[in-house]
Design a protein around this motif. Structure first.
Motif, PDB file in Angstrom:
ATOM      1  N   ASP A   1      23.797  -6.590 -18.302  1.00  0.00           N
ATOM      2  CA  ASP A   1      24.837  -7.386 -17.468  1.00  0.00           C
ATOM      3  C   ASP A   1      24.313  -7.123 -16.032  1.00  0.00           C
ATOM      4  N   ILE A   2      23.562  -7.855 -15.514  1.00  0.00           N
ATOM      5  CA  ILE A   2      22.865  -7.646 -14.089  1.00  0.00           C
ATOM      6  C   ILE A   2      24.223  -7.587 -12.957  1.00  0.00           C
ATOM      7  N   ALA A   3      25.011  -8.306 -13.087  1.00  0.00           N
ATOM      8  CA  ALA A   3      26.053  -8.454 -12.107  1.00  0.00           C
ATOM      9  C   ALA A   3      26.776  -7.014 -11.927  1.00  0.00           C
ATOM     10  N   ARG A   4      26.948  -6.630 -13.216  1.00  0.00           N
ATOM     11  CA  ARG A   4      27.805  -5.087 -13.396  1.00  0.00           C
ATOM     12  C   ARG A   4      27.231  -3.953 -13.071  1.00  0.00           C
ATOM     13  N   HIS A   5      25.717  -4.008 -12.815  1.00  0.00           N
ATOM     14  CA  HIS A   5      25.121  -2.921 -12.707  1.00  0.00           C
ATOM     15  C   HIS A   5      25.171  -2.299 -11.290  1.00  0.00           C
ATOM     16  N   PRO A   6      25.571  -1.001 -11.224  1.00  0.00           N
ATOM     17  CA  PRO A   6      26.120  -0.643  -9.563  1.00  0.00           C
ATOM     18  C   PRO A   6      24.983  -0.962  -8.699  1.00  0.00           C
ATOM     19  N   GLU A   7      23.610  -1.186  -9.047  1.00  0.00           N
ATOM     20  CA  GLU A   7      22.563  -1.188  -7.960  1.00  0.00           C
ATOM     21  C   GLU A   7      22.217  -2.645  -7.677  1.00  0.00           C
ATOM     22  N   SER A   8      23.114  -3.702  -8.408  1.00  0.00           N
ATOM     23  CA  SER A   8      22.692  -4.853  -8.376  1.00  0.00           C
ATOM     24  C   SER A   8      23.010  -5.692  -6.959  1.00  0.00           C
TER      25      SER A   8
ATOM     26  N   VAL B   1      13.868 -20.203   0.229  1.00  0.00           N
ATOM     27  CA  VAL B   1      14.194 -18.866   0.101  1.00  0.00           C
ATOM     28  C   VAL B   1      13.068 -17.601  -0.030  1.00  0.00           C
ATOM     29  N   GLU B   2      13.342 -16.775   0.632  1.00  0.00           N
ATOM     30  CA  GLU B   2      12.233 -15.697   0.634  1.00  0.00           C
ATOM     31  C   GLU B   2      12.188 -14.989  -0.650  1.00  0.00           C
ATOM     32  N   LEU B   3      10.926 -14.764  -1.018  1.00  0.00           N
ATOM     33  CA  LEU B   3      10.591 -14.040  -2.362  1.00  0.00           C
ATOM     34  C   LEU B   3      11.204 -12.606  -2.303  1.00  0.00           C
ATOM     35  N   PRO B   4      11.476 -12.039  -3.276  1.00  0.00           N
ATOM     36  CA  PRO B   4      12.064 -10.749  -3.402  1.00  0.00           C
ATOM     37  C   PRO B   4      11.270  -9.600  -2.702  1.00  0.00           C
ATOM     38  N   ARG B   5      11.665  -8.570  -2.036  1.00  0.00           N
ATOM     39  CA  ARG B   5      10.956  -7.404  -1.423  1.00  0.00           C
ATOM     40  C   ARG B   5      11.082  -6.439  -2.031  1.00  0.00           C
ATOM     41  N   GLY B   6      12.207  -6.311  -3.045  1.00  0.00           N
ATOM     42  CA  GLY B   6      12.252  -5.205  -3.780  1.00  0.00           C
ATOM     43  C   GLY B   6      13.526  -4.153  -3.210  1.00  0.00           C
ATOM     44  N   ARG B   7      14.396  -4.972  -3.320  1.00  0.00           N
ATOM     45  CA  ARG B   7      16.116  -4.429  -3.006  1.00  0.00           C
ATOM     46  C   ARG B   7      16.539  -4.642  -4.533  1.00  0.00           C
ATOM     47  N   GLY B   8      18.043  -3.989  -4.553  1.00  0.00           N
ATOM     48  CA  GLY B   8      18.739  -4.027  -5.555  1.00  0.00           C
ATOM     49  C   GLY B   8      18.093  -3.329  -7.024  1.00  0.00           C
ATOM     50  N   LEU B   9      18.168  -3.991  -8.233  1.00  0.00           N
ATOM     51  CA  LEU B   9      17.504  -3.423  -9.420  1.00  0.00           C
ATOM     52  C   LEU B   9      15.998  -3.687  -9.214  1.00  0.00           C
ATOM     53  N   LEU B  10      15.687  -4.431  -8.554  1.00  0.00           N
ATOM     54  CA  LEU B  10      13.941  -4.490  -8.304  1.00  0.00           C
ATOM     55  C   LEU B  10      13.490  -3.045  -7.647  1.00  0.00           C
ATOM     56  N   GLY B  11      14.561  -2.724  -6.448  1.00  0.00           N
ATOM     57  CA  GLY B  11      14.265  -1.498  -5.777  1.00  0.00           C
ATOM     58  C   GLY B  11      14.462  -0.477  -6.664  1.00  0.00           C
ATOM     59  N   HIS B  12      15.408  -0.441  -7.416  1.00  0.00           N
ATOM     60  CA  HIS B  12      15.479   0.749  -8.656  1.00  0.00           C
ATOM     61  C   HIS B  12      14.147   1.199  -9.409  1.00  0.00           C
ATOM     62  N   LEU B  13      13.757   0.135  -9.679  1.00  0.00           N
ATOM     63  CA  LEU B  13      12.580   0.089 -10.769  1.00  0.00           C
ATOM     64  C   LEU B  13      11.494   0.631  -9.746  1.00  0.00           C
ATOM     65  N   ILE B  14      11.278   0.249  -8.705  1.00  0.00           N
ATOM     66  CA  ILE B  14      10.265   0.956  -7.666  1.00  0.00           C
ATOM     67  C   ILE B  14      10.302   2.140  -7.492  1.00  0.00           C
TER      68      ILE B  14
ATOM     69  N   GLU C   1       0.783  -1.332  -0.034  1.00  0.00           N
ATOM     70  CA  GLU C   1       0.079  -0.070   0.190  1.00  0.00           C
ATOM     71  C   GLU C   1       0.840   1.283  -0.005  1.00  0.00           C
ATOM     72  N   ASP C   2       2.115   1.196   0.683  1.00  0.00           N
ATOM     73  CA  ASP C   2       2.852   2.332   0.799  1.00  0.00           C
ATOM     74  C   ASP C   2       3.646   2.666  -0.635  1.00  0.00           C
ATOM     75  N   GLY C   3       3.643   1.504  -1.560  1.00  0.00           N
ATOM     76  CA  GLY C   3       4.530   1.726  -2.535  1.00  0.00           C
ATOM     77  C   GLY C   3       5.901   1.669  -2.568  1.00  0.00           C
ATOM     78  N   ARG C   4       6.461   1.054  -1.313  1.00  0.00           N
ATOM     79  CA  ARG C   4       7.849   1.048  -1.104  1.00  0.00           C
ATOM     80  C   ARG C   4       8.562  -0.376  -1.431  1.00  0.00           C
ATOM     81  N   LEU C   5       7.785  -1.409  -1.124  1.00  0.00           N
ATOM     82  CA  LEU C   5       8.163  -2.753  -1.226  1.00  0.00           C
ATOM     83  C   LEU C   5       7.188  -3.548  -1.991  1.00  0.00           C
ATOM     84  N   LEU C   6       7.703  -4.616  -2.114  1.00  0.00           N
ATOM     85  CA  LEU C   6       6.906  -5.611  -2.869  1.00  0.00           C
ATOM     86  C   LEU C   6       6.153  -6.522  -2.143  1.00  0.00           C
ATOM     87  N   GLU C   7       4.813  -6.392  -2.315  1.00  0.00           N
ATOM     88  CA  GLU C   7       3.823  -7.389  -1.231  1.00  0.00           C
ATOM     89  C   GLU C   7       3.593  -8.734  -1.896  1.00  0.00           C
ATOM     90  N   GLU C   8       3.762  -8.885  -3.145  1.00  0.00           N
ATOM     91  CA  GLU C   8       3.676 -10.084  -3.877  1.00  0.00           C
ATOM     92  C   GLU C   8       4.506 -10.262  -4.991  1.00  0.00           C
TER      93      GLU C   8
END
Length: 461
Positions: free
Chosen positions: A143-150, A120-133, A96-103
């Protein structure tokens, strides 16, 4: 006599101006190979664009044709994967806050890959997923590994190198993000892929909004229907239960109802009914009919058929447009050391009885005409002795009717299910019956059950 044959136009004969010298000149005037390559590339791009447009149009049809929200989300991911040839795809739904992944809904993982992620816990929105949020612009990464926010991947996660992420908005607010990884041809995602997924995201937002509205309407309709249905009163010493399940169509409130009450002499009356239609009018008619019949069957001296006949005449006189409805009115009363069930039917399915020693049977009898058809025609009454600890089950046709199948098959299936669940309390039995006999979802379902108590003191005639 001979004539000079001129030949057909264009065969190169000098008479038609189509000499071979000119043809050869045209061939020599062809563009250079570099220009031909450029033209060929443009034609291939045009063909790809036309093919993608057709696929995108089909994708729009597929996505917008679904109204169940979980299915809509999965269909969006699968469609996006197909459009760009991605091996992996996922939908991340924001909280609801638009800050993390709920699902987080991943697709494309093999059984072995899923097993590797067990625990393994499902992603909550860190790294590149958080960048898009936090920056909801389209994101393409070679190249995901080379991205500075990976932030890297957890142990057991399959290897992924490329990423295409696009935000999905609903009514101007970011609802979630669509993630794609690893094109099957091994190439990174390009501008064409990005454009296609951005176009799909717009349609996805509409489909999600439609599904959410569908859920709201359906929930409101169900709440409205439940408000019209009574809560069963205290019927002790009888054990009783009831259950209702609405149709799956949006706003498909219906005309199914049930009711029960103790009568002044200690007997118990129960009714089940179904007004034709699946709309607010059917629900309103149901409420009126239920209330009228409740007043009529309170009269102990009248047989069930007389109460139904009076109801039919009142409906015809009091309602502007009398609906068509089926109903079954039953009364359990003590008689000669046992119980006796009296009932009359207005075109309704027969009662189902679960006897104490596991036997199950329908009380087949003449059903009579539905209400609203011929108010002046008489209806038959029926009677059946029942031992203590018998359960009488009254139900609407949503539990037994399936389009294209014989009604007997549905009745047999319900009897088998009821026999298997006979040890449950009446309330649990009713809830289980509507769950085990879901039907097609196009009709609502109602069921009520009464269990006969011991004849000690109260209730003994």
């Amino acid at each position: 006599m001979t004539e000079d044959w001129q030949g057909p136009p264009g065969d190169g004969h000098p008479a038609d101006g189509g000499g071979t010298d000119e043809s050869y000149t045209s061939m020599l005037d062809l563009p250079p190979s570099s220009e031909l390559a450029r033209i060929g590339e443009q034609l291939r791009a045009l063909a790809r664009a036309q093919s993608t447009l057709q696929e995108l149009l089909q994708a729009v049809v597929n996505i917008t044709g679904e109204l169940d929200l979980p299915m809509v989300l999965r269909r969006i991911v699968r469609t996006a994967m197909d459009l760009v040839g991605a091996r992996y795809g996922a939908m991340g739904v924001l909280d609801e806050d638009g800050r993390l992944l709920e699902e987080f809904i991943p697709l494309g993982l093999t059984a072995q890959e899923l097993a590797g992620l067990d625990g393994v816990e499902l992603p909550r929105g860190r790294g590149l997923l958080g960048h898009l949020i936090h920056h909801p612009e389209p994101l393409r990464v070679k190249d995901i590994a080379r991205h500075p926010e990976s932030a890297g991947f957890p142990p057991g996660h399959p290897s992924m190198h490329t990423l295409l992420g696009v935000a999905i908005s609903v009514r101007g607010q970011v609802y979630g993000n669509l993630y794609l990884s690893e094109r099957k041809d091994g190439q990174p995602f390009d501008r064409h892929d990005e454009g296609v997924i951005r176009a799909l995201a717009g349609t996805a937002g509409v489909a999600i909004e439609n599904a959410r509205l569908y859920q709201q309407v359906r929930k409101s309709g169900e709440q409205f229907q439940r408000l019209l249905l009574p809560r069963l009163p205290d019927l002790r010493p009888f054990a009783a239960g009831a259950a209702y399940r609405p149709a799956s169509e949006p706003a498909a409130v219906g005309g199914d109802w049930y009711d029960a009450m103790l009568l002044p002499d200690g007997s118990c009356a129960a009714v089940i009914g179904d007004v034709v239609g699946h709309d607010l009018r059917a629900a309103a008619d149901m409420s009126q009919i239920r209330n009228m019949l409740r007043a009529l069957y309170y009269d102990r001296n009248a047989p069930p058929s007389a109460s139904l006949a009076r109801l039919d005449r009142i409906m015809n006189a009091a309602l502007d447009e009398a609906p068509i409805a089926t109903a079954l009115l039953a009364r359990l009363e003590p008689a000669e050391g046992a119980w006796r069930l009296h009932w009359s039917s207005a075109g309704h399915p027969p009662p189902l009885v679960l006897l104490p020693h596991g036997r199950v049977r329908y009380l087949e009898a003449e059903p009579g005409l539905p209400l609203g058809v011929a108010p002046d025609l008489p209806r038959p009454d029926h009677s059946q002795a029942l031992p203590v600890d018998s359960t009488v089950v009254l139900f609407t046709d949503g539990l037994v009717e399936t389009p294209g199948e014989p009604l007997d098959r549905g009745l047999d299936a319900l009897a088998v299910t009821a026999a298997r669940l006979a040890g449950l309390s009446p309330g649990e039995l009713c809830r289980s019956l509507v769950a085990h006999r879901p039907g097609t979802g196009h009709d609502d379902k109602a069921v009520i059950a009464l269990r006969t108590p011991p004849l000690t003191g109260y209730g003994r005639s």
